[in-house]
Design a protein around this motif. Sequence first.
Motif, PDB file in Angstrom:
ATOM      1  N   LYS A  86      -6.959  15.841  -0.079  1.00 29.37           N
ATOM      2  CA  LYS A  86      -6.271  15.055  -1.101  1.00 29.37           C
ATOM      3  C   LYS A  86      -5.388  13.955  -0.497  1.00 29.37           C
ATOM      4  CE  LYS A  86      -6.700  15.624  -4.842  1.00 29.37           C
ATOM      5  NZ  LYS A  86      -7.759  15.036  -5.717  1.00 29.37           N
ATOM      6  N   ILE A  87      -6.018  13.102   0.281  1.00 28.47           N
ATOM      7  CA  ILE A  87      -5.332  11.924   0.815  1.00 28.47           C
ATOM      8  C   ILE A  87      -5.991  10.683   0.223  1.00 28.47           C
ATOM      9  CG2 ILE A  87      -4.701  10.598   2.858  1.00 28.47           C
ATOM     10  CD1 ILE A  87      -3.299  13.266   2.713  1.00 28.47           C
ATOM     11  N   GLY A  88      -5.262  10.002  -0.637  1.00 23.45           N
ATOM     12  CA  GLY A  88      -5.752   8.771  -1.237  1.00 23.45           C
ATOM     13  C   GLY A  88      -4.763   7.655  -1.013  1.00 23.45           C
ATOM     14  N   TRP A  89      -5.077   6.486  -1.561  1.00 22.18           N
ATOM     15  CA  TRP A  89      -4.161   5.350  -1.425  1.00 22.18           C
ATOM     16  C   TRP A  89      -4.435   4.338  -2.517  1.00 22.18           C
ATOM     17  CZ3 TRP A  89      -7.592   6.868   2.417  1.00 22.18           C
ATOM     18  CH2 TRP A  89      -8.758   6.118   2.548  1.00 22.18           C
ATOM     19  N   VAL A 147       0.843  -1.195   0.000  1.00 19.78           N
ATOM     20  CA  VAL A 147       0.000   0.000   0.000  1.00 19.78           C
ATOM     21  C   VAL A 147       0.878   1.243   0.000  1.00 19.78           C
ATOM     22  CG1 VAL A 147      -0.217  -0.077   2.520  1.00 19.78           C
ATOM     23  CG2 VAL A 147      -1.891   1.197   1.191  1.00 19.78           C
ATOM     24  N   ILE A 148       0.441   2.277  -0.703  1.00 21.14           N
ATOM     25  CA  ILE A 148       1.092   3.589  -0.637  1.00 21.14           C
ATOM     26  C   ILE A 148       0.018   4.661  -0.550  1.00 21.14           C
ATOM     27  CG2 ILE A 148       3.259   3.024  -1.791  1.00 21.14           C
ATOM     28  CD1 ILE A 148       2.103   4.072  -4.378  1.00 21.14           C
ATOM     29  N   VAL A 149       0.363   5.763   0.091  1.00 24.59           N
ATOM     30  CA  VAL A 149      -0.525   6.913   0.220  1.00 24.59           C
ATOM     31  C   VAL A 149      -0.214   7.888  -0.914  1.00 24.59           C
ATOM     32  CG1 VAL A 149      -1.200   8.848   1.705  1.00 24.59           C
ATOM     33  CG2 VAL A 149      -0.666   6.612   2.715  1.00 24.59           C
ATOM     34  N   THR A 150      -1.264   8.471  -1.486  1.00 24.56           N
ATOM     35  CA  THR A 150      -1.111   9.343  -2.649  1.00 24.56           C
ATOM     36  C   THR A 150      -1.833  10.667  -2.433  1.00 24.56           C
ATOM     37  OG1 THR A 150      -3.087   8.378  -3.661  1.00 24.56           O
ATOM     38  CG2 THR A 150      -0.956   7.369  -4.218  1.00 24.56           C
ATOM     39  N   GLU A 171      -4.604 -11.029  -7.096  1.00 17.08           N
ATOM     40  CA  GLU A 171      -3.259 -11.139  -7.661  1.00 17.08           C
ATOM     41  C   GLU A 171      -3.000 -10.181  -8.817  1.00 17.08           C
ATOM     42  OE1 GLU A 171      -3.852 -14.868 -10.690  1.00 17.08           O
ATOM     43  OE2 GLU A 171      -4.431 -15.125  -8.583  1.00 17.08           O
ATOM     44  N   ARG A 172      -4.095  -9.611  -9.397  1.00 18.12           N
ATOM     45  CA  ARG A 172      -3.917  -8.716 -10.544  1.00 18.12           C
ATOM     46  C   ARG A 172      -4.740  -7.430 -10.408  1.00 18.12           C
ATOM     47  NH1 ARG A 172      -4.023 -10.730 -15.324  1.00 18.12           N
ATOM     48  NH2 ARG A 172      -3.489 -12.868 -14.721  1.00 18.12           N
ATOM     49  N   THR A 173      -5.053  -7.062  -9.163  1.00 17.87           N
ATOM     50  CA  THR A 173      -5.893  -5.887  -8.931  1.00 17.87           C
ATOM     51  C   THR A 173      -5.168  -4.845  -8.092  1.00 17.87           C
ATOM     52  OG1 THR A 173      -7.931  -7.192  -9.067  1.00 17.87           O
ATOM     53  CG2 THR A 173      -8.069  -5.065  -7.965  1.00 17.87           C
ATOM     54  N   LEU A 174      -5.247  -3.593  -8.547  1.00 15.42           N
ATOM     55  CA  LEU A 174      -4.821  -2.449  -7.760  1.00 15.42           C
ATOM     56  C   LEU A 174      -6.073  -1.687  -7.344  1.00 15.42           C
ATOM     57  CD1 LEU A 174      -1.692  -1.226  -9.749  1.00 15.42           C
ATOM     58  CD2 LEU A 174      -1.721  -2.135  -7.421  1.00 15.42           C
ATOM     59  N   THR A 175      -6.278  -1.576  -6.044  1.00 12.37           N
ATOM     60  CA  THR A 175      -7.474  -0.952  -5.482  1.00 12.37           C
ATOM     61  C   THR A 175      -7.143   0.460  -5.028  1.00 12.37           C
ATOM     62  OG1 THR A 175      -8.287  -3.110  -4.733  1.00 12.37           O
ATOM     63  CG2 THR A 175      -9.236  -1.149  -3.695  1.00 12.37           C
ATOM     64  N   ILE A 176      -7.900   1.430  -5.529  1.00 15.54           N
ATOM     65  CA  ILE A 176      -7.677   2.842  -5.218  1.00 15.54           C
ATOM     66  C   ILE A 176      -8.878   3.376  -4.442  1.00 15.54           C
ATOM     67  CG2 ILE A 176      -7.476   5.161  -6.221  1.00 15.54           C
ATOM     68  CD1 ILE A 176      -6.015   3.837  -8.603  1.00 15.54           C
ATOM     69  N   SER A 177      -8.602   4.161  -3.409  1.00 15.36           N
ATOM     70  CA  SER A 177      -9.672   4.854  -2.702  1.00 15.36           C
ATOM     71  C   SER A 177      -9.093   6.129  -2.097  1.00 15.36           C
ATOM     72  CB  SER A 177     -10.311   3.974  -1.628  1.00 15.36           C
ATOM     73  OG  SER A 177     -11.517   4.555  -1.162  1.00 15.36           O
ATOM     74  N   SER A 178      -9.919   6.844  -1.338  1.00 14.25           N
ATOM     75  CA  SER A 178      -9.441   8.088  -0.731  1.00 14.25           C
ATOM     76  C   SER A 178     -10.326   8.467   0.442  1.00 14.25           C
ATOM     77  CB  SER A 178      -9.413   9.229  -1.756  1.00 14.25           C
ATOM     78  OG  SER A 178     -10.714   9.723  -1.983  1.00 14.25           O
TER      79      SER A 178
END
Length: 400
Positions: free
Chosen positions: A253-256, A103-106, A235-242
């Motif tokens: 503007k804090i997402g991940w 996980v990374i914060v964006t 195994e092949r999914t990148l999940t984005i939320s905020s």
Amino acid sequence: MSVIPGAWRRTAAGAGLLASDGGVAPTIFAEMSGLAARTGAINLGQGFPDEDGPAEVLEAARAAIANGANQYPPGRGVPDLLAAISEHQERFYGLHVDPATEVIVTAGATEALTATLLALIDGPGDEVVVFEPYYDSYAAAAALAGAKLVTVPLRAPDFQPDRDQLAAAVSDRTRIILVNDPHNPTGAVFGPDVLADIVRLAHRHDAVIVTDEVYEHLSFRSPHTPIATLPGAAERTLTISSAGKTFSTTGWKIGWVHGPAALITAVLTVKQYLTYVNGSPFQPAVAVGLRLPDSSFAEAAATLERKHAILGDGLRAAGFTVHAPQGGYFTVADATALGGTDAAAFCRALPERAGVAAIPLSAFVSEGRRGDYTGLVRFAACKRVEVLEEAARRLSALDA
């Protein structure tokens, strides 16, 4: 002679970022917000709340500032927020996320999405499949990454994709299937068969699934189902939320983004050259928000559903045909009976005509498909009750 490099000019033009004179093209959101400001209209165009989120979350940000969290945070994000995201995914969805590697914060979901596309697109032969209408940054991010956007239409009244059209859109050229669920701008929530098809097609064509789930806690009729929870998907999914939509803190503007470590490393490689890091005092505050009790999340969804009901009743009374949303900030209504066969022209006239600003759904579709969405207008329900009631009163003049 233009000072804009040719490659950038071509990319920007393809994404609709340049005006005909070579300047920056204003978005429809900026145009309608400007009209609202000039006319004193109620702005139901842009999707931002007009009231603050949970007091505990706001106070945590103040405390972080007071306690010195005002310099660069770690590149992946503040450890406590990384842990809170991992806990949140386990608590609500049973997803196991390693906070140290997965996980990374964006800087919001938009940066997460852009960094992901820039990281995973290899070249002009790659394609990104999206559901149309789509949030406007998707086309821009795909163009900046050099990919071709392939669209699958969602049509009223239920805005579910035709599964045969979805299967035809995904091919061996597909690098990414981009899924926004709950969906902006239509308010649709995709059914289990559609989600299963996406996973099956991603496996068949070795594509990566990228999900935009910023409205995950604002689903009204059933709990949100992340695609990553489906068999064979994680195994092949990148999940984005905020945090912006869930906690009414869109300006933070804090997402991940989370997913397999190898994919996250690729995204981080790009992200570190975009914003590098962001929002140091807001990150611990969002960690507090993600640990709020279940009742806080349920109440946020119930409150927004009540606001949609107020807005929907007002739109129906004014003569619109309303397509009630299943989730998210927005209600889509058909203005055809009110002379709105050209939704863009209707929306440009609406602030003067009724004192309300909205967005034509055609702003979210490619040029060749705009004819499929004539008459459809998007209204934001994420406003105070009294604002929505006043908007309904003003709109009633349309049917007079």
